[in-house]
Design a protein around this motif. Sequence first.
Motif, PDB file in Angstrom:
ATOM      1  N   VAL A 135      -6.938   7.522  -7.546  1.00 17.16           N
ATOM      2  CA  VAL A 135      -7.937   6.815  -6.730  1.00 17.16           C
ATOM      3  C   VAL A 135      -8.990   7.806  -6.206  1.00 17.16           C
ATOM      4  O   VAL A 135     -10.182   7.498  -6.163  1.00 17.16           O
ATOM      5  CB  VAL A 135      -7.254   6.062  -5.563  1.00 17.16           C
ATOM      6  CG1 VAL A 135      -8.283   5.491  -4.608  1.00 17.16           C
ATOM      7  CG2 VAL A 135      -6.374   4.946  -6.118  1.00 17.16           C
ATOM      8  N   GLU A 167     -17.785   6.391  -7.020  1.00 15.85           N
ATOM      9  CA  GLU A 167     -18.073   5.270  -6.107  1.00 15.85           C
ATOM     10  C   GLU A 167     -18.657   4.096  -6.885  1.00 15.85           C
ATOM     11  O   GLU A 167     -19.187   4.267  -7.982  1.00 15.85           O
ATOM     12  CB  GLU A 167     -19.079   5.720  -5.044  1.00 15.85           C
ATOM     13  CG  GLU A 167     -18.444   6.650  -4.023  1.00 15.85           C
ATOM     14  CD  GLU A 167     -19.470   7.156  -3.021  1.00 15.85           C
ATOM     15  OE1 GLU A 167     -20.618   6.659  -3.030  1.00 15.85           O
ATOM     16  OE2 GLU A 167     -19.101   8.051  -2.251  1.00 15.85           O
ATOM     17  N   GLY A 168     -18.564   2.918  -6.286  1.00 15.48           N
ATOM     18  CA  GLY A 168     -19.271   1.763  -6.830  1.00 15.48           C
ATOM     19  C   GLY A 168     -18.490   0.914  -7.805  1.00 15.48           C
ATOM     20  O   GLY A 168     -19.045  -0.012  -8.383  1.00 15.48           O
ATOM     21  N   TYR A 184      -9.689   0.749  -5.920  1.00 15.39           N
ATOM     22  CA  TYR A 184      -9.493   1.793  -4.914  1.00 15.39           C
ATOM     23  C   TYR A 184      -8.205   1.601  -4.109  1.00 15.39           C
ATOM     24  O   TYR A 184      -7.932   2.339  -3.176  1.00 15.39           O
ATOM     25  CB  TYR A 184     -10.697   1.853  -3.965  1.00 15.39           C
ATOM     26  CG  TYR A 184     -11.986   2.194  -4.679  1.00 15.39           C
ATOM     27  CD1 TYR A 184     -12.286   3.513  -5.024  1.00 15.39           C
ATOM     28  CD2 TYR A 184     -12.879   1.202  -5.053  1.00 15.39           C
ATOM     29  CE1 TYR A 184     -13.451   3.822  -5.704  1.00 15.39           C
ATOM     30  CE2 TYR A 184     -14.042   1.504  -5.734  1.00 15.39           C
ATOM     31  CZ  TYR A 184     -14.325   2.815  -6.054  1.00 15.39           C
ATOM     32  OH  TYR A 184     -15.486   3.127  -6.740  1.00 15.39           O
ATOM     33  N   ILE A 185      -7.446   0.574  -4.460  1.00 17.33           N
ATOM     34  CA  ILE A 185      -6.190   0.329  -3.729  1.00 17.33           C
ATOM     35  C   ILE A 185      -5.114   1.269  -4.249  1.00 17.33           C
ATOM     36  O   ILE A 185      -4.844   1.325  -5.453  1.00 17.33           O
ATOM     37  CB  ILE A 185      -5.725  -1.143  -3.917  1.00 17.33           C
ATOM     38  CG1 ILE A 185      -6.752  -2.094  -3.315  1.00 17.33           C
ATOM     39  CG2 ILE A 185      -4.352  -1.353  -3.292  1.00 17.33           C
ATOM     40  CD1 ILE A 185      -6.433  -3.559  -3.543  1.00 17.33           C
ATOM     41  N   ARG A 244       0.836  -1.199   0.000  1.00 22.79           N
ATOM     42  CA  ARG A 244       0.000   0.000   0.000  1.00 22.79           C
ATOM     43  C   ARG A 244       0.873   1.252   0.000  1.00 22.79           C
ATOM     44  O   ARG A 244       1.984   1.257   0.530  1.00 22.79           O
ATOM     45  CB  ARG A 244      -0.917   0.035   1.223  1.00 22.79           C
ATOM     46  CG  ARG A 244      -1.844  -1.169   1.346  1.00 22.79           C
ATOM     47  CD  ARG A 244      -2.743  -1.280   0.126  1.00 22.79           C
ATOM     48  NE  ARG A 244      -3.433  -2.576   0.121  1.00 22.79           N
ATOM     49  CZ  ARG A 244      -4.732  -2.724   0.333  1.00 22.79           C
ATOM     50  NH1 ARG A 244      -5.483  -1.691   0.578  1.00 22.79           N
ATOM     51  NH2 ARG A 244      -5.276  -3.915   0.273  1.00 22.79           N
ATOM     52  N   ARG A 249     -15.227  -1.789  -8.791  1.00 21.45           N
ATOM     53  CA  ARG A 249     -14.759  -2.944  -8.026  1.00 21.45           C
ATOM     54  C   ARG A 249     -13.647  -2.514  -7.065  1.00 21.45           C
ATOM     55  O   ARG A 249     -12.828  -1.637  -7.369  1.00 21.45           O
ATOM     56  CB  ARG A 249     -14.326  -4.082  -8.943  1.00 21.45           C
ATOM     57  CG  ARG A 249     -13.243  -3.774  -9.921  1.00 21.45           C
ATOM     58  CD  ARG A 249     -12.947  -5.003 -10.766  1.00 21.45           C
ATOM     59  NE  ARG A 249     -11.941  -4.707 -11.758  1.00 21.45           N
ATOM     60  CZ  ARG A 249     -12.188  -4.166 -12.954  1.00 21.45           C
ATOM     61  NH1 ARG A 249     -13.421  -3.823 -13.276  1.00 21.45           N
ATOM     62  NH2 ARG A 249     -11.208  -3.938 -13.803  1.00 21.45           N
ATOM     63  N   GLU A 250     -13.639  -3.198  -5.937  1.00 22.32           N
ATOM     64  CA  GLU A 250     -12.816  -2.782  -4.796  1.00 22.32           C
ATOM     65  C   GLU A 250     -11.338  -2.583  -5.123  1.00 22.32           C
ATOM     66  O   GLU A 250     -10.709  -1.649  -4.662  1.00 22.32           O
ATOM     67  CB  GLU A 250     -12.941  -3.827  -3.693  1.00 22.32           C
ATOM     68  CG  GLU A 250     -13.424  -3.240  -2.379  1.00 22.32           C
ATOM     69  CD  GLU A 250     -13.808  -4.343  -1.423  1.00 22.32           C
ATOM     70  OE1 GLU A 250     -12.883  -4.966  -0.910  1.00 22.32           O
ATOM     71  OE2 GLU A 250     -15.016  -4.557  -1.220  1.00 22.32           O
ATOM     72  N   VAL A 251     -10.824  -3.471  -5.952  1.00 19.01           N
ATOM     73  CA  VAL A 251      -9.391  -3.461  -6.224  1.00 19.01           C
ATOM     74  C   VAL A 251      -8.942  -2.130  -6.845  1.00 19.01           C
ATOM     75  O   VAL A 251      -7.800  -1.707  -6.679  1.00 19.01           O
ATOM     76  CB  VAL A 251      -9.016  -4.668  -7.114  1.00 19.01           C
ATOM     77  CG1 VAL A 251      -9.555  -4.508  -8.514  1.00 19.01           C
ATOM     78  CG2 VAL A 251      -7.529  -4.917  -7.126  1.00 19.01           C
ATOM     79  N   ASP A 295     -16.723  -3.113 -14.819  1.00 16.94           N
ATOM     80  CA  ASP A 295     -16.994  -4.531 -14.571  1.00 16.94           C
ATOM     81  C   ASP A 295     -17.709  -5.241 -15.707  1.00 16.94           C
ATOM     82  O   ASP A 295     -17.971  -6.438 -15.600  1.00 16.94           O
ATOM     83  CB  ASP A 295     -17.822  -4.734 -13.284  1.00 16.94           C
ATOM     84  CG  ASP A 295     -16.905  -5.036 -12.109  1.00 16.94           C
ATOM     85  OD1 ASP A 295     -15.684  -5.075 -12.330  1.00 16.94           O
ATOM     86  OD2 ASP A 295     -17.414  -5.219 -10.995  1.00 16.94           O
TER      87      ASP A 295
END
Length: 424
Positions: free
Chosen positions: A92, A97-98, A104-105, A82, A100-102, A395
């Motif tokens: 980032v 918003e919304g 936002y890394i 990180r 896929r989670e990856v 996605d």
Amino acid sequence: MITVSGVGEGTIAEQIGLVPGTELLSVDGRELEDFLDWEFLTAEDRFLLHARLPGGDEVEYDIERPAHEPIGLTLEPPRIRRCANRCDFCFVDGLPEGLREVLYIRDDDYRLSFRYGNFATLTNLKPRDTARIIEYRLSPLYVSVHATDPVVRRWLLRNPAAPDILEQLRAFAAHGIQFHTQVVMSPGVNDGAILEQTLSDLWTLGAPVLNVSIVPVGLTEFSQHDRCREPTASECAAAVALVHRWQPRALAERRRRWAYGADELYLRAGLPLPPAADYGDFEQVENGVGSVRWLQEQVAAAQTRFRAWEGKRIGVCTGTSMGALMPEVLEKLTAASGAQFELIVLENPLFGTRVTTAGLLPGRAFREALRARGDLDLALLPGEAVNDLGLFLDDLSIDALAATVPMPVVASKTFADALPEVTA
Ligand code: SF4
């Protein structure tokens, strides 16, 4: 410890009984942390592997293999390092918003810098990381310098603990490590005199700094506009002028142009792109430096193969920044192939119109543009808009997209890479 995710058929790994789920613990008594340890510690043709099988049994394997024969293992991907920074211009922060989670890394990983050319700031290195870079000679590294003045750099990175990048680079260079470097230019912060100083300092480090690119800050509608802004045309033009002042000197003394502007810098400045020859080996093409000229080179090199497209009607989808430059590429393709190309320039419905890069277009932008285009034989989409799993940023998968449009779709980076699908 590293976990095995796959074992190749007929390989050494299969023969000795390793299976997916096996934990690789150490090689010759040295603990394994990630793929780097695995690759470097197993480089010899004989080594002692300590592993734990999925059932819990720990086994030692004395492995001797014919020279260069791969062991045949696939490893689980490493846990991403990180980022320790909080740049105002961070991509980032500019994501809606919304997603896929990856996505936002905030990753900042010297291992991925070495392996994949991801830029890293080196601000989160622990002593063990530094030692590994030197021991494994991880070179070249891709380094986000941004500014060599430590105060300015810390301000840009929003990280008061960021080490002095010049000291870091100097120490690594003493061990033979080389660097591709970049400056993300934030107007009023690291352009102008600070940028001149940064280039001068990097030049002084000598041959280990292979090149430096200047990339203008890019923001989306969701970015922190109260804290940073994109450079104006004249600010970009000033940076281009600085690059062009450095290049003759670098060419004379080091036989490479060394300082480069990203394509986006020229576009925003309203200046023509340099010719392909000015980009040397296109060492930062993945960073948007010389991408257009590189694409033109790919097209020119593969001209004879384009006959497979003769008579076809092909839609070429791209973002608004490439839209202005693509006609030049398509003109050559048309002449080489006898196909009829239609340029389809798309605005970005996910990030807003100010994001012009083709690689950030979501799947639904292509779906909307193509769903009623029964007149096309094929649609080419920018290859950088899909990841390794065939997913767009929103996605949507390329297969799902293909099911909703009336023509075959192919993600292509060079046009020539789409030929196998076209001729099948
Ligand atoms: S270094 Fe800056 S831009 Fe890169 S991930 Fe970290 S905060 Fe974001």
